[in-house]
Motif scaffolding. Structure first.
Motif, short mmCIF file in Angstrom:
data_model
loop_
_atom_site.label_atom_id
_atom_site.label_comp_id
_atom_site.label_asym_id
_atom_site.label_seq_id
_atom_site.Cartn_x
_atom_site.Cartn_y
_atom_site.Cartn_z
N PHE A 15 33.32 -12.05 1.07
CA PHE A 15 33.52 -13.38 1.67
C PHE A 15 32.43 -13.72 2.67
O PHE A 15 32.55 -14.70 3.39
N CYS A 16 31.40 -12.90 2.75
CA CYS A 16 30.49 -13.10 3.88
C CYS A 16 29.12 -12.51 3.58
O CYS A 16 29.00 -11.50 2.89
N LEU A 17 28.10 -13.12 4.15
CA LEU A 17 26.72 -12.66 3.97
C LEU A 17 26.48 -11.26 4.49
O LEU A 17 25.50 -10.63 4.12
N THR A 57 44.16 -24.00 10.25
CA THR A 57 43.20 -22.94 9.88
C THR A 57 42.08 -23.64 9.11
O THR A 57 42.33 -24.64 8.43
N CYS A 58 40.84 -23.12 9.18
CA CYS A 58 39.74 -23.82 8.52
C CYS A 58 39.94 -23.84 7.01
O CYS A 58 40.59 -22.96 6.44
N ALA A 59 39.33 -24.85 6.37
CA ALA A 59 39.52 -25.06 4.93
C ALA A 59 39.00 -23.89 4.11
O ALA A 59 39.54 -23.59 3.04
N THR A 65 34.55 -11.09 11.32
CA THR A 65 33.69 -12.16 11.84
C THR A 65 34.53 -13.05 12.75
O THR A 65 34.76 -12.72 13.90
N CYS A 66 35.06 -14.16 12.21
CA CYS A 66 35.88 -15.02 13.07
C CYS A 66 37.33 -14.51 13.07
O CYS A 66 37.74 -13.75 12.18
N ASP A 67 38.11 -14.97 14.03
CA ASP A 67 39.50 -14.52 14.14
C ASP A 67 40.33 -14.91 12.91
O ASP A 67 41.19 -14.16 12.46
N LEU A 77 22.33 -22.87 6.53
CA LEU A 77 23.73 -22.54 6.22
C LEU A 77 23.76 -21.14 5.61
O LEU A 77 22.73 -20.63 5.16
N CYS A 78 24.96 -20.56 5.49
CA CYS A 78 25.07 -19.31 4.73
C CYS A 78 24.91 -19.59 3.25
O CYS A 78 24.60 -18.70 2.48
N THR A 79 25.14 -20.82 2.83
CA THR A 79 24.78 -21.24 1.48
C THR A 79 23.46 -22.01 1.56
O THR A 79 23.32 -23.10 1.05
N ASN A 99 22.10 -14.88 11.48
CA ASN A 99 22.53 -15.58 12.70
C ASN A 99 23.81 -16.37 12.47
O ASN A 99 23.78 -17.58 12.27
N CYS A 100 24.94 -15.69 12.53
CA CYS A 100 26.24 -16.35 12.37
C CYS A 100 26.78 -16.71 13.75
O CYS A 100 26.61 -15.96 14.72
N ALA A 101 27.50 -17.80 13.81
CA ALA A 101 28.06 -18.26 15.08
C ALA A 101 29.14 -17.30 15.62
O ALA A 101 29.58 -17.45 16.76
N PHE A 139 38.58 -26.81 12.78
CA PHE A 139 39.26 -25.57 13.19
C PHE A 139 38.36 -24.33 13.09
O PHE A 139 38.85 -23.21 13.14
N CYS A 140 37.04 -24.55 12.90
CA CYS A 140 36.10 -23.43 12.96
C CYS A 140 35.53 -23.40 14.37
O CYS A 140 34.50 -24.02 14.66
N GLY A 141 36.20 -22.67 15.26
CA GLY A 141 35.78 -22.61 16.66
C GLY A 141 34.33 -22.20 16.83
O GLY A 141 33.57 -22.89 17.54
S1 BJ8 Z 1 27.93 -15.03 8.17
S2 BJ8 Z 1 29.34 -18.29 8.57
S3 BJ8 Z 1 29.87 -16.34 5.63
S4 BJ8 Z 1 31.41 -15.42 8.74
S5 BJ8 Z 1 34.20 -21.70 8.59
S6 BJ8 Z 1 35.93 -18.67 7.95
S7 BJ8 Z 1 33.45 -18.81 10.56
S8 BJ8 Z 1 36.59 -20.45 10.90
S9 BJ8 Z 1 32.55 -18.57 7.00
FE1 BJ8 Z 1 30.95 -17.19 7.48
FE2 BJ8 Z 1 29.92 -14.77 7.21
FE3 BJ8 Z 1 29.42 -16.19 9.39
FE4 BJ8 Z 1 28.33 -16.92 7.10
FE5 BJ8 Z 1 35.66 -18.56 10.16
FE6 BJ8 Z 1 34.40 -20.84 10.62
FE7 BJ8 Z 1 36.20 -20.72 8.73
FE8 BJ8 Z 1 33.88 -19.43 8.45
#
Ligand code: BJ8
Length: 427
Positions: free
Chosen positions: A79-81, A117-119, A147-149, A312-314, A345-347, A378-380
């Motif tokens: 689900f993530c880079l 919750t984010c989409a 990554t995010c909560d 973007l990650c995409t 560089n992810c937030a 909802f993506c803090g």
């Molecule tokens: S490296 S951006 S793919 S975590 S949009 S689920 S951050 S609340 S996708 Fe991500 Fe990896 Fe970072 Fe990239 Fe949470 Fe925000 Fe939703 Fe998100």
């Protein structure tokens, strides 16, 4: 998503998909694709490959994954880079991205996740709960990350539905965080060795590293051509190439993207491009856009702008950095992978000023007229970081428009009005 040539229903049934729901999904996506993609004029001929990939997204590619499993390989969902594809491939796995870009089964999702919750998370959970994603059902293992909560806690629920391994991602980039991250990569290797029944070798990792770097190099070429004015390819088409990179066959994808890059370079030399003369050039930055989320690009380009680069990650976060191929021993190769992935560089990281620097650098390199800061509601992490993006853009004298949205079509009219006004202002 055509089913004309082959009836894949027996294959989907064997994966446990909910066939009526899945049929409904497959009926909806070609309509969206035709509206966003096939309605464009002046597309590069090479994009016909991606039209084909999209038409077989739940067909031929899934068959390839199942054939790979039957031959003793594995399929690993991510689900993530931050999850290194090189290691998955070196241990006989095929890596597939499971982030989803459409609303699905939200009723069921909202029974277990908060409505706010984010989409991206809701959609991925909806595809799993609704049993409409053959990629998710084909996985031998799903790899999550802290990554995010929202993702972190959603993985605890996902673990009830799929075999799951979670990598602990540090939130800072100090030497001690790098030590933690390297240990997490070692832990991933051990898990994948257990799942695959194989042992990681330097030879296999070197080969996989080169393959994945080649994929990224091809995307770098394609995206470098977009610096030209006029841009030789639409933002929508360039976005699609990166979206497909998350699950297509790697060597085939690399070959096809290099062919498109050849075509784009010829177009640039001939001064050919997309969009109306003088169309405003836009950089999009923010949260990832998983297939079939083409909403923002579609709005911008239908309003007369041309997206020339995505932070973007995409987008650039996916392809701009390569793993160092010079180490020859396994430990050195793992170090190189550790460093490359920690350099994204992810937030979710604090501080994350390198991302802001990247946005401004790219805006200058691609000579953009404006920045669109696109975030899912909802993506803090990204919504808060948007403040820094806005400030930096203003300091650099680049107009910026901030958009907070979701996957629904309900706000498209309002977004179009705002984007049209923005384009008019900067045009
Ligand atoms: S490296 S951006 S793919 S975590 S949009 S689920 S951050 S609340 S996708 Fe991500 Fe990896 Fe970072 Fe990239 Fe949470 Fe925000 Fe939703 Fe998100």
């Amino acid at each position: 998503m055509s089913q004309a040539a082959t009836d894949y229903h027996p294959m989907w049934e064997s994966l446990g998909l909910d066939l009526p729901s899945h049929d409904a999904l497959l009926a909806a996506i070609p309509v969206m694709y035709a509206d966003a993609y096939l309605s464009q004029t002046g597309r590069p001929e090479g994009m016909s490959y991606f039209d084909f990939v999209l038409s077989e997204i739940h067909g031929l590619r899934i068959k390839e994954l199942l054939d790979h499993k039957a031959a003793g390989g594995t399929v690993i969902g991510t689900f993530c880079l931050y999850v290194p594809e090189e290691i998955i491939r070196a241990l006989g796995g095929l890596c597939v991205g499971l982030c989803a870009g459409a609303e699905w089964a939200y009723g069921e999702v909202e029974r277990i996740l908060p409505q706010n919750t984010c989409a991206l998370i809701k959609s991925a959970m909806g595809f799993k709960l609704g049993k409409v994603c053959p990629y998710a059902e084909a996985c031998d293992l799903v790899v999550g990350e802290t990554t995010c909560d929202g993702k972190k806690k959603a993985y605890e629920l996902l673990a009830e539905m799929a075999p799951l391994h979670v990598m602990e991602l540090p939130q800072m980039k100090r030497p001690e965080d790098r030590t933690l991250w390297r240990a997490e990569i070692e832990r991933l290797i051990a898990k994948l060795e257990e799942v695959s029944g194989r042992t990681l070798t330097a030879e296999a990792l070197a080969a996989a590293t080169k393959e994945v770097n080649d994929k990224r190099r091809a995307l770098q070429r394609l995206n470098a051509a977009r610096k030209a004015s006029p841009a030789p390819i639409s933002g929508k088409d360039a976005l699609l190439a990166v979206q497909v990179a998350f699950y297509d066959d790697v060597p085939r994808f690399t070959t096809m993207v290099n062919k498109i890059a050849d075509e784009l370079e010829a177009r640039v030399a001939a001064g050919e491009g997309v969009g109306a003369p003088g169309a405003p050039r836009i950089l999009v930055t923010g949260t990832p856009m998983a297939i079939p989320n083409w909403k923002m690009h579609d709005v911008i380009e239908k309003a007369g702008g041309v997206v020339v680069i995505e932070e973007l990650c995409t987008g650039s976060r996916y392809y701009s950095k390569l793993v160092d191929e010079t180490p020859t021993d396994l430990s050195g190769m793992i170090d190189a992978i550790t460093d490359k992935y920690l350099d994204i560089n992810c937030a979710c990281f604090t501080p994350n000023s390198a991302r802001i620097d990247d946005v401004i650098r790219l805006a200058k390199e691609y000579e953009v007229d404006g920045i669109i800061q696109y975030d899912l509601q909802f993506c803090g992490p990204y919504q808060i970081e948007a403040t820094f993006v806005t400030r930096a853009a203003q300091d650099a004298g680049i107009p910026v428009l901030r958009i907070d949205t979701d996957y629904s079509a309900g706000d498209v009219g309002q977004l179009s009005t705002r984007v049209e006004a923005f384009l008019e202002m900067i045009g």
